[in-house]
Design a protein around this motif. Structure first.
Motif, PDB file in Angstrom:
ATOM      1  N   LEU A 138       0.779  -1.213  -0.143  1.00  0.00           N
ATOM      2  CA  LEU A 138      -0.193  -0.010  -0.023  1.00  0.00           C
ATOM      3  C   LEU A 138       1.033   1.287   0.080  1.00  0.00           C
ATOM      4  CD1 LEU A 138      -2.518  -1.267   2.503  1.00  0.00           C
ATOM      5  CD2 LEU A 138      -3.014  -1.187   0.154  1.00  0.00           C
ATOM      6  N   GLY A 139       2.124   1.213   0.709  1.00  0.00           N
ATOM      7  CA  GLY A 139       3.140   2.138   0.776  1.00  0.00           C
ATOM      8  C   GLY A 139       3.660   2.523  -0.788  1.00  0.00           C
ATOM      9  N   VAL A 140       3.906   1.453  -1.328  1.00  0.00           N
ATOM     10  CA  VAL A 140       4.266   1.620  -2.945  1.00  0.00           C
ATOM     11  C   VAL A 140       3.310   2.410  -3.625  1.00  0.00           C
ATOM     12  CG1 VAL A 140       4.925   0.353  -4.935  1.00  0.00           C
ATOM     13  CG2 VAL A 140       5.944  -0.494  -2.598  1.00  0.00           C
ATOM     14  N   LEU A 141       1.999   1.990  -3.644  1.00  0.00           N
ATOM     15  CA  LEU A 141       1.155   2.768  -4.193  1.00  0.00           C
ATOM     16  C   LEU A 141       0.900   4.140  -3.903  1.00  0.00           C
ATOM     17  CD1 LEU A 141      -1.805   0.041  -4.089  1.00  0.00           C
ATOM     18  CD2 LEU A 141      -0.577   0.669  -6.173  1.00  0.00           C
ATOM     19  N   ASP A 142       0.974   4.260  -2.370  1.00  0.00           N
ATOM     20  CA  ASP A 142       0.975   5.823  -2.196  1.00  0.00           C
ATOM     21  C   ASP A 142       2.312   6.593  -2.682  1.00  0.00           C
ATOM     22  OD1 ASP A 142      -1.163   5.390  -0.534  1.00  0.00           O
ATOM     23  OD2 ASP A 142       0.048   4.985   1.400  1.00  0.00           O
ATOM     24  N   ASN A 143       3.355   5.960  -2.719  1.00  0.00           N
ATOM     25  CA  ASN A 143       4.612   6.567  -3.218  1.00  0.00           C
ATOM     26  C   ASN A 143       4.513   6.907  -4.766  1.00  0.00           C
ATOM     27  OD1 ASN A 143       5.944   6.619  -0.796  1.00  0.00           O
ATOM     28  ND2 ASN A 143       6.971   4.752  -1.155  1.00  0.00           N
ATOM     29  N   ILE A 144       4.233   6.200  -5.687  1.00  0.00           N
ATOM     30  CA  ILE A 144       3.796   6.003  -7.081  1.00  0.00           C
ATOM     31  C   ILE A 144       2.963   7.502  -6.821  1.00  0.00           C
ATOM     32  CG2 ILE A 144       2.668   5.293  -8.909  1.00  0.00           C
ATOM     33  CD1 ILE A 144       3.475   2.492  -8.125  1.00  0.00           C
ATOM     34  N   LYS A 183       2.724   8.251 -18.897  1.00  0.00           N
ATOM     35  CA  LYS A 183       4.192   8.277 -19.130  1.00  0.00           C
ATOM     36  C   LYS A 183       5.020   7.697 -17.789  1.00  0.00           C
ATOM     37  CE  LYS A 183       7.867  11.528 -20.050  1.00  0.00           C
ATOM     38  NZ  LYS A 183       8.849  10.818 -19.361  1.00  0.00           N
ATOM     39  N   TYR A 184       4.627   8.057 -16.712  1.00  0.00           N
ATOM     40  CA  TYR A 184       5.032   7.789 -15.315  1.00  0.00           C
ATOM     41  C   TYR A 184       5.109   5.994 -15.133  1.00  0.00           C
ATOM     42  CZ  TYR A 184       6.967   7.644 -10.853  1.00  0.00           C
ATOM     43  OH  TYR A 184       7.482   7.580  -9.462  1.00  0.00           O
ATOM     44  N   LEU A 185       3.895   5.494 -15.336  1.00  0.00           N
ATOM     45  CA  LEU A 185       3.662   4.227 -15.053  1.00  0.00           C
ATOM     46  C   LEU A 185       4.410   3.306 -16.069  1.00  0.00           C
ATOM     47  CD1 LEU A 185      -0.075   3.608 -14.198  1.00  0.00           C
ATOM     48  CD2 LEU A 185       1.893   3.657 -12.524  1.00  0.00           C
ATOM     49  N   TYR A 186       4.412   3.759 -17.448  1.00  0.00           N
ATOM     50  CA  TYR A 186       4.740   2.818 -18.618  1.00  0.00           C
ATOM     51  C   TYR A 186       6.083   3.096 -19.045  1.00  0.00           C
ATOM     52  CZ  TYR A 186      -0.178   1.500 -18.278  1.00  0.00           C
ATOM     53  OH  TYR A 186      -1.260   0.725 -17.918  1.00  0.00           O
ATOM     54  N   GLU A 187       6.520   4.536 -19.001  1.00  0.00           N
ATOM     55  CA  GLU A 187       7.842   4.675 -19.481  1.00  0.00           C
ATOM     56  C   GLU A 187       8.786   4.987 -18.501  1.00  0.00           C
ATOM     57  OE1 GLU A 187       7.940   8.251 -22.211  1.00  0.00           O
ATOM     58  OE2 GLU A 187       5.888   7.758 -23.003  1.00  0.00           O
ATOM     59  N   ASP A 188       8.446   5.626 -17.202  1.00  0.00           N
ATOM     60  CA  ASP A 188       9.466   5.969 -16.333  1.00  0.00           C
ATOM     61  C   ASP A 188       9.658   4.601 -15.296  1.00  0.00           C
ATOM     62  OD1 ASP A 188       9.536   8.364 -17.431  1.00  0.00           O
ATOM     63  OD2 ASP A 188       8.580   9.354 -15.585  1.00  0.00           O
ATOM     64  N   LEU A 189       8.447   3.949 -15.208  1.00  0.00           N
ATOM     65  CA  LEU A 189       8.640   2.934 -13.904  1.00  0.00           C
ATOM     66  C   LEU A 189       8.610   1.477 -14.779  1.00  0.00           C
ATOM     67  CD1 LEU A 189       6.097   3.735 -11.163  1.00  0.00           C
ATOM     68  CD2 LEU A 189       8.606   4.166 -11.562  1.00  0.00           C
ATOM     69  N   GLY A 190       8.147   1.501 -16.162  1.00  0.00           N
ATOM     70  CA  GLY A 190       8.536   0.242 -16.971  1.00  0.00           C
ATOM     71  C   GLY A 190       7.327  -0.910 -16.736  1.00  0.00           C
ATOM     72  N   PHE A 191       6.195  -0.453 -16.332  1.00  0.00           N
ATOM     73  CA  PHE A 191       5.108  -1.418 -16.139  1.00  0.00           C
ATOM     74  C   PHE A 191       4.511  -1.740 -17.512  1.00  0.00           C
ATOM     75  CE2 PHE A 191       4.676   0.557 -11.751  1.00  0.00           C
ATOM     76  CZ  PHE A 191       4.380  -0.784 -11.066  1.00  0.00           C
ATOM     77  N   ARG A 192       4.331  -3.211 -17.679  1.00  0.00           N
ATOM     78  CA  ARG A 192       3.775  -3.697 -19.016  1.00  0.00           C
ATOM     79  C   ARG A 192       3.057  -4.882 -18.823  1.00  0.00           C
ATOM     80  NH1 ARG A 192       9.026  -5.290 -18.297  1.00  0.00           N
ATOM     81  NH2 ARG A 192       9.475  -7.383 -19.090  1.00  0.00           N
TER      82      ARG A 192
END
Length: 271
Positions: free
Chosen positions: A44-50, A73-82
């Motif tokens: 939950l803290g990870v979600l808060d930080n994002i 941009k943040y989720l997919y380019e910067d953090l690399g979620f896919r």
């Protein structure tokens, strides 16, 4: 009935009303049955930080399309979620802690990530459980757009949704209005569990499949198709007492079921 800590946490969460039920917590309690050591508060803290990082990037005027572009941009380019297209049926794609650690997921779990981050940014969204695919819709009147978190947050219109379904089913599909209706949090969680159920069935992990059905039935106690499936799994596991109990309940509740004769045969064998 004695529940494990993870199951008790899940049960307590889903007993809250729709507005108070925390989807991320409930999803982490699902994962907690797989990972005894899991600490939901950490994730939950990870979600808060994002969300906190994203908040710094938002413009003063938060128009929906701008918000979506910045989140994407943040989720997919910067953090690399896919989306995990290479190994779609890996069970880890359905566990929120794994999705956050590995930055890989499937439509339902990446939608959960997106939904929870958006919620923390006061950008309300709802889940849309199309047949075979899961997308999101910003919760603004007549906004007319959808988001596909599995495809890098692509913005979709109704025609795109119809095209996705036609491609999935390899034939022309008419988009029914109900395909785009928002689903409840209970339905959202049941969809996560149903995905896991079929993954475990395909891997012949029958005890884990039973555990997913147990939780689906906590969400929807009158889903007698799941009662039947659990009974058949108990049969496979040689838990005949439990199998008879579930299959008899199924026939009592759905006496005219199309598979009633087959189920009666299973019962006769066990008796």
């Amino acid at each position: 009935m004695m529940f494990s800590l993870a199951r008790q946490n899940f049960y307590s969460e889903i007993k809250k009303n729709e507005a108070e039920l925390d989807l991320a917590k409930a999803a982490l309690y699902i994962a907690q049955e797989e990972y005894d050591f899991l600490e939901p508060d950490v994730y939950l803290g990870v979600l808060d930080n994002i969300a906190a990082e994203l908040r710094e990037r938002l413009p003063d005027k938060q128009y929906p399309l701008k918000m979506i572009r910045i989140i994407n941009k943040y989720l997919y380019e910067d953090l690399g979620f896919r989306g995990n297209k290479a190994d779609y049926y890996d069970p880890r794609n359905s566990f929120l802690n794994d999705v956050l650690d590995r930055r890989l997921g499937i439509p339902i779990s990446l939608s959960l990530l997106y939904l929870e981050v958006a919620k923390r940014l006061n950008f309300p969204m709802v889940g849309i459980g199309m047949p075979g695919h899961f997308i999101l819709r910003p919760e603004f009147e007549n906004v007319g757009i959808f988001i596909d978190p599995f495809e890098q947050g692509n913005i979709l219109f109704e025609q795109d949704c119809q095209d996705i379904l036609s491609k999935l089913y390899q034939q022309s599909v008419i988009l029914q209005p109900e395909f785009l209706h928002p689903i409840s949090k209970h339905q959202f969680l049941a969809r996560i569990l149903t995905n896991l159920k079929f993954i475990f069935l395909n891997r012949q992990l029958f005890s884990k499949a039973v555990a997913t059905i147990d939780r689906i039935l906590l969400l929807f106690p009158e889903n007698y198709g799941e009662v039947r499936d659990r009974g058949l799994l108990y049969y496979q596991l040689n838990e005949w007492g439990l199998a008879i109990q579930d299959l008899e309940e199924y026939l009592t509740q759905v006496p005219n079921a199309p598979d009633a004769l087959m189920i009666e045969e299973f019962l006769n064998q066990m008796r």
